[in-house]
Design a protein around this motif. Structure first.
Motif, PDB file in Angstrom:
ATOM      1  N   PHE A  37     -12.553   5.880  -4.136  1.00 28.02           N
ATOM      2  CA  PHE A  37     -11.470   5.116  -3.509  1.00 28.02           C
ATOM      3  C   PHE A  37     -11.024   5.723  -2.185  1.00 28.02           C
ATOM      4  O   PHE A  37     -10.661   4.991  -1.266  1.00 28.02           O
ATOM      5  N   TYR A  84      -5.675  -2.877  -0.951  1.00 26.14           N
ATOM      6  CA  TYR A  84      -6.307  -2.947  -2.266  1.00 26.14           C
ATOM      7  C   TYR A  84      -6.834  -1.576  -2.672  1.00 26.14           C
ATOM      8  O   TYR A  84      -6.541  -1.072  -3.753  1.00 26.14           O
ATOM      9  N   PHE A  85      -7.586  -0.943  -1.774  1.00 24.38           N
ATOM     10  CA  PHE A  85      -8.176   0.352  -2.121  1.00 24.38           C
ATOM     11  C   PHE A  85      -7.127   1.459  -2.161  1.00 24.38           C
ATOM     12  O   PHE A  85      -7.228   2.388  -2.938  1.00 24.38           O
ATOM     13  N   TYR A  86      -6.121   1.343  -1.303  1.00 24.08           N
ATOM     14  CA  TYR A  86      -5.062   2.348  -1.287  1.00 24.08           C
ATOM     15  C   TYR A  86      -4.316   2.350  -2.618  1.00 24.08           C
ATOM     16  O   TYR A  86      -4.017   3.400  -3.171  1.00 24.08           O
ATOM     17  N   ARG A  87      -4.064   1.146  -3.133  1.00 23.13           N
ATOM     18  CA  ARG A  87      -3.409   1.032  -4.437  1.00 23.13           C
ATOM     19  C   ARG A  87      -4.250   1.675  -5.518  1.00 23.13           C
ATOM     20  O   ARG A  87      -3.767   2.424  -6.365  1.00 23.13           O
ATOM     21  N   LYS A  88      -5.551   1.375  -5.474  1.00 29.75           N
ATOM     22  CA  LYS A  88      -6.479   1.957  -6.446  1.00 29.75           C
ATOM     23  C   LYS A  88      -6.467   3.470  -6.332  1.00 29.75           C
ATOM     24  O   LYS A  88      -6.523   4.176  -7.333  1.00 29.75           O
ATOM     25  N   LEU A  89      -6.407   3.967  -5.096  1.00 26.10           N
ATOM     26  CA  LEU A  89      -6.426   5.405  -4.855  1.00 26.10           C
ATOM     27  C   LEU A  89      -5.190   6.067  -5.446  1.00 26.10           C
ATOM     28  O   LEU A  89      -5.287   7.082  -6.137  1.00 26.10           O
ATOM     29  N   ALA A 122      -3.352   4.963  -7.837  1.00 30.08           N
ATOM     30  CA  ALA A 122      -3.461   4.893  -9.297  1.00 30.08           C
ATOM     31  C   ALA A 122      -4.384   5.997  -9.803  1.00 30.08           C
ATOM     32  O   ALA A 122      -4.049   6.711 -10.752  1.00 30.08           O
ATOM     33  N   ALA A 123      -5.531   6.165  -9.133  1.00 29.42           N
ATOM     34  CA  ALA A 123      -6.501   7.165  -9.564  1.00 29.42           C
ATOM     35  C   ALA A 123      -5.928   8.568  -9.420  1.00 29.42           C
ATOM     36  O   ALA A 123      -6.154   9.437 -10.250  1.00 29.42           O
ATOM     37  N   MET A 161     -14.193   8.526  -9.482  1.00 28.54           N
ATOM     38  CA  MET A 161     -13.518   7.331  -8.971  1.00 28.54           C
ATOM     39  C   MET A 161     -12.510   7.603  -7.844  1.00 28.54           C
ATOM     40  O   MET A 161     -12.521   6.895  -6.842  1.00 28.54           O
ATOM     41  N   THR A 200     -11.051   3.632   1.092  1.00 31.67           N
ATOM     42  CA  THR A 200      -9.864   3.478   1.928  1.00 31.67           C
ATOM     43  C   THR A 200     -10.176   3.877   3.364  1.00 31.67           C
ATOM     44  O   THR A 200      -9.855   3.143   4.309  1.00 31.67           O
TER      45      THR A 200
END
Lengths: 287, 317
Positions: B235, B301-306, B308-309, B231, B239
């Protein structure tokens, strides 16, 4: 190579995998090869019906035409475009990597107020689509009188490449233990010397990949260049490619030859440093 | 951005300011100064100008109109403009469809290549091929290949006897949309494939073998071990991709330029047409802002996910 010793594929599965890979690779390579092939064909062959698959009369005429060496047609200033592209891409890459490296180092090594905000700010600045940015830049550059100059374009490409360079180098510098530089400083190096003698060489592969990305971005960029350049004074190769399309006709062979000229430097450069490229993309990001 | 420097030093005197710049605290700011200046001059100031311009009816042919404040009228007209909403919806769909397909195809390709033990390096090199292509070259290449009378695709279909009439790949609205998405996917699937392949190679083997010993089937292993591990790589790729998703403009500019009859018109092509061809810079900048916000939303959105991951992975900071 991650090999999974517990699963042993059955022969039909192995062939299915190979077939899938073959199809994927064909899709990835055939379009490009077709363009390269077209660059060496006479125009008649391209328009022929039924289609001619294997070039019957390979020719270098299309390339000669680009440089005005063919008597039949007046040449386009492609040599000048090539020089412009090279000067603009190399200069902007060099400066962007230097500036970005300083920034990446600051993010990797120091704690300071507003760090997270600044980092996000840099990343967001990279998000602005080139087309959208071209509108105000066109207005401002025109008023400053730096439209249609190499300088104007170099400045823009620097700004595009700095954030990504910061991102990559930040990741790379963070992997280098601080102790190394500290030890060197105890041994009498100034921080400046310690950086260039210890940390810079260690981060070289990260910097190489940052430089390649910056070069490729500048070399390949079209949206901004198409609005900020007008004449041979600053037109780059991607913008020059559009010279071949008139209202209703397209010079397919000429464009293919030009396409080959655009792709060759990028191809050569990328293959030389492809190892760094993958490392840069992956580890700059994850760690 | 500069306020951080100022609040930190709180210079009631010029002297205090000078002292700050000589102190070690100033080092990171000094290192970042050139980068900040460049971004300020080439991105932030233009963004302010374009923000102002979007509230005027600035027309390129009439320089004085730059100071002609008309309030929100540009935005009001955009919101009521059907052409704009079509372009907006199409852009949104274009980004969503291509990013998702690129992710799925890239994952598939990475899994396939990961199974191969011989010649993997060569395959990886081939996969990098499209990454070097300028978007405008990708556009040219597919404009040529999808050409209805001399294109590779139609020629092949003719010679194989599958069709007797040329398929109008770029002339029919639906097919043209298919063609630009195909070109976009061709251009960017590699980025996903290469990053995910790097992820697969870094995959620790112990948990997988343990799971197999415990009786997990390959699908369960993939679903519960491989995929979660991949994951962060997904991300990163997302990103990186959403950062420069707008380079699809170059490709579309040469392939269809929004045609046929506006059926592939995206925000980006509509914007340049309005700004440079119709000289309505004010309106174009209003559209520019919409496209900027769209890009920022995707990236953020993807940066936040990144992040978090990354935290989940136990990466640094």
């Amino acid at each position: 190579m991650s090999q999974n010793h517990l699963t042993i594929e059955k022969p039909w599965q192995r062939w299915l995998i190979r077939f899938g890979i073959f199809i994927a690779m064909a899709i990835l390579t055939v379009p490009g090869l077709w363009v390269v092939l077209t660059a060496f064909r006479p125009n008649i062959e391209v328009l022929a019906r039924p289609a001619v698959w294997i070039p019957q009369n390979p020719t270098l005429d299309n390339f000669a035409r680009l440089f005005g060496l063919s008597p039949a047609q007046q040449g386009l200033p492609v040599a000048q475009y090539f020089i412009n592209s090279l000067v603009i891409s190399l200069t902007s890459t060099l400066v962007a990597v230097l500036i970005g490296m300083a920034g990446g180092y600051a993010f990797a090594r120091y704690r300071f107020r507003g760090k997270a905000t600044l980092f996000l700010g840099f990343m967001l600045s990279r998000t602005v689509p080139g087309v959208a940015l071209s509108l105000p830049l066109f207005i401002i550059w025109a008023r400053l009188g730096i439209i249609d100059t190499s300088f104007g374009l170099i400045l823009v490409y620097m700004a595009i490449n700095i954030p990504f360079t910061i991102w990559l180098t930040d990741g790379f510098f963070r992997q280098i233990p601080v102790d190394l530089s500290e030890a060197a400083q105890i041994d009498g190096c100034t921080p400046w010397q310690a950086f260039w003698k210890i940390e810079f060489p260690l981060a070289r592969s990260g910097l190489a990949s940052a430089a390649i990305f910056a070069f490729l971005t500048s070399w390949n960029e079209y949206a901004l260049a198409s609005q900020l350049t007008r004449t041979t004074a600053s037109k780059t190769m991607p913008v020059g490619l559009m010279d071949f399309t008139a209202q209703f006709t397209v010079d397919w062979t000429g464009m293919s030859a030009m396409a080959v000229l655009i792709i060759i430097p990028a191809l050569v450069l990328t293959f030389i440093v492809q190892k760094h490229l993958i490392a840069g993309l992956t580890f700059g990001g994850v760690k | 951005l500069t306020t951080a420097t100022e609040t930190l030093s709180r210079p009631t005197l010029g002297e205090g300011f000078a002292a700050f710049f000589r102190s070690p605290r100033a080092v990171p700011y000094l290192l970042l100064l050139p980068a900040i200046i460049v971004i300020l001059a080439v991105v932030l100031v233009p963004l302010v100008v374009s923000f102002w311009t979007s509230f005027t009816n600035y027309n390129l042919t009439k320089p004085d109109t730059l100071y002609n404040f008309i309030g929100l009228r540009n935005y009001q007209r955009l919101l009521g403009n059907e052409e704009f909403w079509w372009a907006f919806g199409r852009t949104f769909m274009f980004i969503t469809i291509s990013l998702n397909l690129e992710m799925v195809l890239g994952l598939g390709l990475a899994l396939l290549v990961n199974k191969i033990t011989f010649g993997q390096r060569t395959l990886r090199t081939i996969m990098m091929f499209p990454m070097m292509f300028s978007p405008i070259l990708v556009g040219f290449q597919f404009k040529y290949i999808f050409n209805d009378s001399i294109g590779l695709v139609n020629n092949a279909l003719f010679d194989l006897g599958i069709i007797s009439q040329p398929i109008p790949w770029l002339v029919d609205g639906t097919l043209a949309n298919f063609s630009i998405i195909f070109a976009e996917i061709w251009m960017s699937t590699s980025i996903f494939a290469i990053l995910l392949l790097a992820g697969l190679m870094a995959l620790p083997k112990e948990p997988i073998e343990a799971a197999k010993v415990d009786g997990c089937n390959p699908f369960q292993v993939f679903r519960h071990i491989t995929l979660p591990f991949l994951m962060p790589f997904v991300f990163i790729a997302m990103t990186i991709r959403s950062l420069d998703v707008a380079r699809a403009y170059d490709m579309i500019r040469i392939m269809t330029n929004g045609g046929p009859a506006g059926r592939t018109e995206l925000l980006w092509t509509l914007m340049t047409r309005t700004g440079y061809q119709n000289s309505q810079m004010g309106m174009a900048n209003a559209m520019g802002y919409v496209s900027i916000i769209l890009s920022i939303v995707f990236t953020f959105y993807f940066y936040r996910k990144l992040t978090a991951a990354r935290t989940f992975m136990g990466g640094a900071q």
